[in-house]
Design a protein around this motif. Sequence first.
Motif, short mmCIF file in Angstrom:
data_model
loop_
_atom_site.label_atom_id
_atom_site.label_comp_id
_atom_site.label_asym_id
_atom_site.label_seq_id
_atom_site.Cartn_x
_atom_site.Cartn_y
_atom_site.Cartn_z
N VAL A 77 -36.34 -83.00 49.67
CA VAL A 77 -35.71 -83.12 48.36
C VAL A 77 -36.46 -82.22 47.38
O VAL A 77 -37.68 -82.35 47.19
CB VAL A 77 -35.72 -84.58 47.85
CG1 VAL A 77 -35.07 -84.65 46.46
CG2 VAL A 77 -34.97 -85.48 48.82
N ILE A 78 -35.73 -81.29 46.79
CA ILE A 78 -36.31 -80.42 45.76
C ILE A 78 -35.97 -81.03 44.41
O ILE A 78 -34.83 -81.03 43.97
CB ILE A 78 -35.74 -78.98 45.86
CG1 ILE A 78 -36.03 -78.39 47.24
CG2 ILE A 78 -36.35 -78.10 44.76
CD1 ILE A 78 -37.49 -78.21 47.57
N THR A 79 -36.99 -81.58 43.76
CA THR A 79 -36.81 -82.25 42.48
C THR A 79 -38.15 -82.29 41.76
O THR A 79 -39.11 -81.66 42.20
CB THR A 79 -36.24 -83.67 42.70
OG1 THR A 79 -35.89 -84.24 41.44
CG2 THR A 79 -37.21 -84.57 43.43
N SER A 80 -38.21 -83.02 40.67
CA SER A 80 -39.45 -83.07 39.90
C SER A 80 -39.62 -84.43 39.25
O SER A 80 -38.70 -85.27 39.26
CB SER A 80 -39.45 -81.98 38.83
OG SER A 80 -38.35 -82.16 37.94
N ILE A 84 -39.40 -87.52 42.47
CA ILE A 84 -40.15 -87.23 43.70
C ILE A 84 -40.49 -88.54 44.41
O ILE A 84 -40.25 -88.70 45.61
CB ILE A 84 -41.42 -86.42 43.39
CG1 ILE A 84 -41.05 -85.02 42.88
CG2 ILE A 84 -42.30 -86.32 44.64
CD1 ILE A 84 -42.23 -84.18 42.46
N ASP A 85 -41.03 -89.49 43.65
CA ASP A 85 -41.36 -90.79 44.23
C ASP A 85 -40.12 -91.54 44.68
O ASP A 85 -40.11 -92.20 45.73
CB ASP A 85 -42.13 -91.65 43.21
CG ASP A 85 -43.57 -91.18 43.03
OD1 ASP A 85 -44.09 -90.54 43.96
OD2 ASP A 85 -44.15 -91.46 41.97
N GLU A 93 -38.60 -87.20 54.04
CA GLU A 93 -39.88 -86.78 54.63
C GLU A 93 -40.71 -85.97 53.64
O GLU A 93 -41.95 -86.06 53.62
CB GLU A 93 -39.64 -85.95 55.89
CG GLU A 93 -39.37 -86.74 57.15
CD GLU A 93 -38.02 -87.44 57.17
OE1 GLU A 93 -37.87 -88.37 57.96
OE2 GLU A 93 -37.12 -87.05 56.39
N TYR A 94 -40.03 -85.18 52.83
CA TYR A 94 -40.72 -84.31 51.88
C TYR A 94 -39.99 -84.34 50.54
O TYR A 94 -38.76 -84.42 50.49
CB TYR A 94 -40.76 -82.86 52.38
CG TYR A 94 -41.12 -82.71 53.84
CD1 TYR A 94 -42.44 -82.79 54.26
CD2 TYR A 94 -40.13 -82.48 54.81
CE1 TYR A 94 -42.77 -82.66 55.60
CE2 TYR A 94 -40.45 -82.35 56.14
CZ TYR A 94 -41.78 -82.44 56.54
OH TYR A 94 -42.11 -82.30 57.87
N ALA A 95 -40.74 -84.24 49.45
CA ALA A 95 -40.13 -84.16 48.12
C ALA A 95 -41.10 -83.47 47.18
O ALA A 95 -42.30 -83.76 47.18
CB ALA A 95 -39.76 -85.55 47.60
N GLY A 96 -40.58 -82.55 46.38
CA GLY A 96 -41.42 -81.83 45.43
C GLY A 96 -40.63 -80.69 44.81
O GLY A 96 -39.41 -80.59 44.97
N ASP A 97 -41.36 -79.81 44.12
CA ASP A 97 -40.67 -78.69 43.47
C ASP A 97 -41.22 -77.34 43.89
O ASP A 97 -40.93 -76.89 45.00
CB ASP A 97 -40.70 -78.86 41.95
CG ASP A 97 -42.10 -79.23 41.42
OD1 ASP A 97 -43.11 -78.93 42.10
OD2 ASP A 97 -42.18 -79.83 40.34
N VAL A 149 -31.01 -89.20 43.69
CA VAL A 149 -31.63 -88.77 44.96
C VAL A 149 -31.86 -89.94 45.91
O VAL A 149 -31.71 -89.80 47.13
CB VAL A 149 -32.95 -88.01 44.71
CG1 VAL A 149 -32.69 -86.70 44.00
CG2 VAL A 149 -33.95 -88.85 43.93
N ALA A 150 -32.20 -91.11 45.39
CA ALA A 150 -32.48 -92.26 46.27
C ALA A 150 -31.23 -92.65 47.06
O ALA A 150 -31.29 -92.84 48.28
CB ALA A 150 -32.98 -93.44 45.44
#
Length: 235
Positions: A77-80, A84-85, A93-97, A149-150
Amino acid sequence: MAKKGKRYQEIAKKVDKMKLYTPEEALDLVFDTKSAKFTETVELAFRLGVDPRHADQQVRGTVVLPHGTGKNVRILVITSGDKIDEALKAGAEYAGDDEYISKIQGGWLDFDLVIATPDMMPKLGKLGKLLGTKGLMPNPKSGTVTTDVAKTVDEFKKGKLAFKVDKLGSIHVPIGKVDFDKEKITENFKTVVDQIIKLKPDTSKGQYLRTVAISLTMGPGIKIDPLLVNSYVSK
């Protein structure tokens, strides 16, 4: 062309390449074409009566398989910020920007699906060629650009699939594993076919479902009579 092994050749004898099977026959036969030592995926392939070169004949969408695919989809997930949490708690598995955008630019592709929030799409533009050629670029039509996103992560983890017609007018969709029982594969089959039929473009003329085939990952294709698919799905 690589020569098929003896085991495959024996399995292939069970399938008449010249025959168009009924959906019922094909769904029975596919379980008899196991040839690999791993748990193979059951795959559906369609060739549609569309011209993908025209924007109004694109067939693209999502479908939620009632019994999932049997595969754990690795989601990035590409987010901020707080999202992210949210994404990680939902099962991504992964989340960040920027960190993950840089990793992808460096060649990292250890994921199966990318979800992004709308505010991150301008940054993802630089990855268009890399992600686009692999069918991984987030897109609103495939449900992978979202503010929730959730919920989106949860849906894809439970069996939601995004699909898109390719330049040859074909769509390939996994509908489960060979260790599923026939009832589950049948329900997934009907769900996918029903959704693709619903997405028929108004500009598509003539026969829409040109060819339909089912197969295992390492097995021969079993052709299904496309003229019988509509009535079977509506049962």
